[in-house]
Design a protein around this motif. Structure first.
Motif, short mmCIF file in Angstrom:
data_model
loop_
_atom_site.label_atom_id
_atom_site.label_comp_id
_atom_site.label_asym_id
_atom_site.label_seq_id
_atom_site.Cartn_x
_atom_site.Cartn_y
_atom_site.Cartn_z
N MET A 1 0.85 -1.18 0.00
CA MET A 1 0.00 0.00 0.00
C MET A 1 0.89 1.24 0.00
SD MET A 1 -2.92 0.90 2.73
CE MET A 1 -4.32 1.71 2.13
N ALA A 2 0.66 2.13 -0.91
CA ALA A 2 1.49 3.32 -1.05
C ALA A 2 0.92 4.48 -0.24
CB ALA A 2 1.55 3.72 -2.52
N ILE A 3 1.79 5.38 0.14
CA ILE A 3 1.38 6.60 0.82
C ILE A 3 0.87 7.56 -0.25
CG2 ILE A 3 2.13 8.51 2.27
CD1 ILE A 3 4.28 6.62 3.37
N PRO A 4 -0.35 8.06 -0.13
CA PRO A 4 -0.95 8.82 -1.24
C PRO A 4 -0.27 10.15 -1.57
CG PRO A 4 -2.37 8.88 0.68
CD PRO A 4 -1.27 7.92 0.99
N ASN A 5 0.30 10.85 -0.60
CA ASN A 5 0.85 12.18 -0.86
C ASN A 5 2.37 12.19 -0.98
OD1 ASN A 5 -1.73 13.19 -0.72
ND2 ASN A 5 -1.60 13.61 1.45
N ALA A 6 2.99 11.03 -1.02
CA ALA A 6 4.45 10.98 -1.08
C ALA A 6 4.93 11.36 -2.48
CB ALA A 6 4.93 9.59 -0.73
N LYS A 7 5.97 12.19 -2.51
CA LYS A 7 6.57 12.60 -3.77
C LYS A 7 8.06 12.35 -3.70
CE LYS A 7 3.25 16.10 -5.06
NZ LYS A 7 3.04 17.50 -5.43
N LYS A 8 8.66 12.06 -4.85
CA LYS A 8 10.09 11.83 -4.93
C LYS A 8 10.79 13.10 -5.37
CE LYS A 8 9.87 6.94 -6.02
NZ LYS A 8 10.27 5.88 -6.96
N TYR A 9 11.88 13.42 -4.67
CA TYR A 9 12.70 14.58 -4.99
C TYR A 9 14.14 14.12 -5.15
CZ TYR A 9 8.65 17.10 -3.19
OH TYR A 9 7.38 17.57 -2.97
N ARG A 10 14.86 14.72 -6.06
CA ARG A 10 16.26 14.38 -6.29
C ARG A 10 17.14 15.43 -5.65
NH1 ARG A 10 18.00 10.19 -8.06
NH2 ARG A 10 19.69 9.83 -9.48
N ILE A 11 18.06 14.99 -4.77
CA ILE A 11 19.00 15.92 -4.14
C ILE A 11 20.41 15.54 -4.55
CG2 ILE A 11 17.53 16.49 -2.17
CD1 ILE A 11 19.14 14.52 -0.49
N THR A 12 21.29 16.53 -4.63
CA THR A 12 22.68 16.30 -4.99
C THR A 12 23.58 16.73 -3.84
OG1 THR A 12 22.82 18.46 -6.02
CG2 THR A 12 22.29 16.62 -7.45
N SER A 13 24.75 16.12 -3.78
CA SER A 13 25.70 16.44 -2.72
C SER A 13 26.24 17.85 -2.94
CB SER A 13 26.84 15.43 -2.70
OG SER A 13 27.57 15.49 -3.89
N PRO A 14 26.77 18.47 -1.89
CA PRO A 14 27.29 19.83 -2.03
C PRO A 14 28.42 19.95 -3.07
CG PRO A 14 27.06 19.27 0.28
CD PRO A 14 26.78 18.03 -0.50
N ASP A 15 29.22 18.89 -3.22
CA ASP A 15 30.28 18.97 -4.22
C ASP A 15 29.80 18.56 -5.61
OD1 ASP A 15 29.95 16.29 -3.76
OD2 ASP A 15 32.05 15.86 -3.34
N GLY A 16 28.57 18.08 -5.70
CA GLY A 16 27.97 17.76 -7.00
C GLY A 16 28.37 16.42 -7.58
N SER A 17 29.05 15.59 -6.80
CA SER A 17 29.52 14.32 -7.35
C SER A 17 28.47 13.22 -7.25
CB SER A 17 30.79 13.88 -6.64
OG SER A 17 30.52 13.66 -5.27
N ASP A 18 27.60 13.27 -6.27
CA ASP A 18 26.59 12.22 -6.07
C ASP A 18 25.20 12.83 -6.01
OD1 ASP A 18 28.10 9.88 -5.97
OD2 ASP A 18 28.68 10.27 -3.89
N SER A 19 24.22 11.99 -6.30
CA SER A 19 22.83 12.40 -6.14
C SER A 19 22.03 11.20 -5.68
CB SER A 19 22.27 12.95 -7.45
OG SER A 19 22.23 11.94 -8.42
#
Length: 69
Positions: free
Chosen positions: A1-19
């Motif tokens: 069962m999924a959470i109805p209001n959940a959204k996915k967001y993409r974040i990146t590291s401060p140095d920009g090497s990983d996300s």
């Protein structure tokens, strides 16, 4: 069962090497950009990188599999 209001967001590291992907439920009228900036600053990037490197194990040799009769 999924959470109805959940959204996915993409974040990146401060140095920009990983996300990575962050799943969150934000209230109406919340400042999404401010939340993502704070989440990226609080995220454990060192632990994330360590977990990422230990996830991929290198196999040295190939083992024979025995057939069960």
């Amino acid at each position: 069962m999924a959470i109805p209001n959940a959204k996915k967001y993409r974040i990146t590291s401060p140095d920009g090497s990983d996300s990575t992907t962050l799943v969150a439920v934000l209230p109406k009228g919340a400042d999404v950009d401010a939340y993502l900036r704070e989440a990226a600053a609080r995220f454990d990037w060192k632990g994330f990188k360590e977990g990422k490197t230990t996830q991929f194990r290198i196999r040295v040799g190939q083992q024979k599999q025995r057939k069960a009769k």
